[in-house]
Design an enzyme around this catalytic site. Structure first.
Site, short mmCIF file in Angstrom:
data_model
loop_
_atom_site.label_atom_id
_atom_site.label_comp_id
_atom_site.label_asym_id
_atom_site.label_seq_id
_atom_site.Cartn_x
_atom_site.Cartn_y
_atom_site.Cartn_z
N CYS A 1 -1.20 2.85 -10.30
CA CYS A 1 -1.98 4.07 -10.61
C CYS A 1 -1.80 4.57 -12.05
O CYS A 1 -2.77 4.57 -12.82
CB CYS A 1 -1.60 5.17 -9.64
SG CYS A 1 -2.00 4.76 -7.94
N1 NAD Z 1 -0.62 2.79 -4.10
C1 NAD Z 1 -0.67 4.05 -4.47
O1 NAD Z 1 0.33 4.70 -4.67
C2 NAD Z 1 -2.00 4.74 -4.61
C3 NAD Z 1 -2.02 6.15 -4.59
C4 NAD Z 1 -3.23 6.79 -4.72
C5 NAD Z 1 -4.39 6.05 -4.89
N2 NAD Z 1 -4.35 4.69 -4.93
C6 NAD Z 1 -5.60 3.96 -5.09
O2 NAD Z 1 -6.01 3.51 -3.80
C7 NAD Z 1 -6.65 2.24 -3.89
C8 NAD Z 1 -5.95 1.23 -3.04
O3 NAD Z 1 -4.67 1.01 -3.55
P1 NAD Z 1 -3.49 0.40 -2.68
O4 NAD Z 1 -2.24 0.68 -3.42
O5 NAD Z 1 -3.61 0.81 -1.26
O6 NAD Z 1 -3.82 -1.15 -2.80
P2 NAD Z 1 -3.14 -2.30 -1.94
O7 NAD Z 1 -3.24 -3.53 -2.77
O8 NAD Z 1 -1.80 -1.87 -1.43
O9 NAD Z 1 -4.11 -2.45 -0.69
C9 NAD Z 1 -5.44 -2.80 -0.78
C10 NAD Z 1 -5.84 -3.59 0.45
O10 NAD Z 1 -7.23 -3.86 0.37
C11 NAD Z 1 -7.44 -5.17 0.87
N3 NAD Z 1 -8.75 -5.64 0.37
C12 NAD Z 1 -9.07 -6.12 -0.85
N4 NAD Z 1 -10.38 -6.40 -0.91
C13 NAD Z 1 -10.91 -6.08 0.29
C14 NAD Z 1 -12.21 -6.12 0.85
N5 NAD Z 1 -13.25 -6.53 0.14
N6 NAD Z 1 -12.37 -5.74 2.12
C15 NAD Z 1 -11.32 -5.31 2.87
N7 NAD Z 1 -10.06 -5.24 2.40
C16 NAD Z 1 -9.87 -5.61 1.13
C17 NAD Z 1 -6.26 -5.94 0.36
O11 NAD Z 1 -6.06 -7.13 1.12
C18 NAD Z 1 -5.13 -4.94 0.56
O12 NAD Z 1 -4.51 -5.04 1.82
C19 NAD Z 1 -6.68 1.92 -5.40
O13 NAD Z 1 -7.87 2.39 -5.95
C20 NAD Z 1 -5.51 2.72 -5.93
O14 NAD Z 1 -5.66 3.03 -7.31
C21 NAD Z 1 -3.18 4.02 -4.77
#
Ligand code: NAD
Length: 426
Positions: free
Chosen positions: A264
């Site tokens: 992030c």
């Molecule tokens: N991790 C954090 O602390 C956090 C906090 C706030 C916001 N975010 C935001 O949230 C979003 C997700 O981040 P995250 O950390 O959960 O990512 P992550 O990598 O932990 O998880 C994402 C998941 O999406 C899946 N995925 C990818 N493409 C896909 C598709 N086409 N269809 C279905 N599933 C799919 C992946 O396999 C994975 O399991 C990002 O935009 C991130 O910036 C993250």
């Protein structure tokens, strides 16, 4: 959507953001369908195993037993009344935003969703992505936003490893593309979260999230710049921050460190500056903060070299033990961890590197590796030329480190309570 249709909540992307959200919504009594393209993850969930540090496997097992569907098949979302999009939004190798996951997921969604579905973008995207890019895809698929499909942004604000706040206690910012999109999303989220904060549009919601993380990025860059100045002045900058903190208003502490990591804080400001540049607007402060933070690993390697040299040790002939390679304390996430660039820099200087991280058994560093976490023993601490604290996990006993190491380079002020000649603090 008629009252007779109980909401079915779909979650697309069951990672750090999507899995906790799916569990929270299920806990609120809704039917949940979680979709992820990673077959391994779906297999884990089906067998009741969590892969997210903050979620115990017992919670996953209980939720799956309770009837939550987890699947790789988008078709299972056809009955969903609400769908939260939680797919990654990283950067490309070129440094530009990579929105391909969002596009791929929305492309899949429009093939399976029913009219009247509300699609909520939880991923962090650039301001305007929902109202333009995503709206265009659903419009091209034949839907009319605000009439037979509802589109809103509610960026997730979870802080992995932070045990102080449960997901439902973190206020949820909601911005709809139209008033009806707003109303549909608010109605559901008011039932699931303690506080819903309504803004005027999806773009305002997206900008809110980017402001929060750019604020952190810029302030961390400020203290990363000032810690170098304080070092030159021969003063303890951590002490300066503690003193500044006593001001009852107008100051908020941020702490220097070895550089930024995770999904992030180093990434989100780039989404903003990239989008602003497309509109002909420069963001020099944001760009400079990004550069300042990205230069920290190099600075750490340079200072470590100097500190070793002061003791008559050449970096190229030194043995360095790195403590903590995750990007922050208490989590196993190594995405963009500064430890990677530090190890890379030390490798290039031919130092001999080992690491210990109770959360990260193996680590790939660009083309080198995998490195394997070594056991933290008294003999190991005594045998290395320097113990470099990159991430201070709570499990690492600082007293032992201070007692057994000949030299400590502490980038996190983990040794704050110790005053010894063998400690050098960033
Ligand atoms: N991790 C954090 O602390 C956090 C906090 C706030 C916001 N975010 C935001 O949230 C979003 C997700 O981040 P995250 O950390 O959960 O990512 P992550 O990598 O932990 O998880 C994402 C998941 O999406 C899946 N995925 C990818 N493409 C896909 C598709 N086409 N269809 C279905 N599933 C799919 C992946 O396999 C994975 O399991 C990002 O935009 C991130 O910036 C993250």
């Amino acid at each position: 959507m008629g009252e007779q249709n109980p909401p079915v909540f779909g979650v697309v992307g069951l990672g750090e953001v999507g899995l906790p959200l799916a569990l929270r919504v299920a806990e609120s009594g809704y039917d949940v369908v979680g979709v992820d393209i990673d077959e391994e993850r779906i297999r884990s969930l089906k067998s009741g195993e969590s892969y997210i540090i903050d979620i115990p496997s017992s919670d996953v097992q209980a939720t799956v037993d309770d009837g939550v569907t987890v699947t790789t098949e988008y078709e299972r979302l056809s009955d969903a009344t609400h769908i939260a999009l939680c797919v990654p939004t990283p950067l490309q190798k070129s440094g530009q935003p990579d929105i391909s996951y969002i596009v791929a997921a929305v492309d899949e969604l429009v093939e399976v969703i029913s009219p009247e579905t509300t699609v909520i973008i939880e991923s962090t995207v650039y301001p305007g992505a929902t109202e333009n890019l995503i709206r265009e895809i659903v419009t091209d698929a034949g839907f009319t936003v605000g009439e037979d499909i509802y589109l809103a942004s509610s960026p997730e604000r979870i802080d992995p490893g932070n045990e102080q706040y449960d997901l439902e206690d973190i206020p949820k910012v909601v911005g709809g593309v139209t008033a009806s999109c707003q109303a549909q999303t608010e109605r559901l989220y008011e039932d699931i979260f303690q506080t819903v904060v309504s803004v005027n549009s999806a773009t305002e919601a997206e900008m809110t999230k980017i402001l929060e993380n750019t604020f952190r990025n810029v302030n961390i860059a400020l203290v990363n710049e000032l810690v170098k100045v304080a070092d030159n002045f021969g003063i303890d900058f951590w002490n300066v921050i503690e003193a500044a903190k006593t001001k009852p208003y107008g100051f908020m502490p941020f702490y220097p460190g070895p550089g930024l990591g995770g999904h992030c804080i180093p990434v989100d400001p780039i989404y903003l500056s990239w989008r602003a540049r497309q509109n002909g607007i420069d963001t020099p402060l944001v760009d400079l903060a990004d550069r300042t933070n990205r230069e920290m690993p190099e600075y750490i390697v340079r200072r470590l070299t100097e500190v070793l040299n002061e003791r008559g040790i050449a970096l190229s002939e030194s043995r360095i033990l790195i403590l903590g390679v995750a990007y922050k304390s208490g989590v196993p996430d190594t995405r963009k961890s500064p430890a990677i660039d530090i190890i890379d820099g030390l490798e290039k200087s031919q130092a001999s590197i080992t690491y210990h991280d109770p959360y990260v058994p193996r680590l790939n560093v660009n083309d080198v590796g995998p490195y394997t976490s070594v056991e933290l023993t008294d003999d190991l601490l005594a045998s290395v030329d320097c113990t470099l604290i990159v991430t201070n996990h709570p499990e690492i006993e600082i007293e032992t480190i201070v007692d057994r190491s000949s030299l400590i380079f502490d980038t996190r002020n983990a040794t704050a309570n110790y005053d010894a000649d063998n400690i050098y603090r960033l």
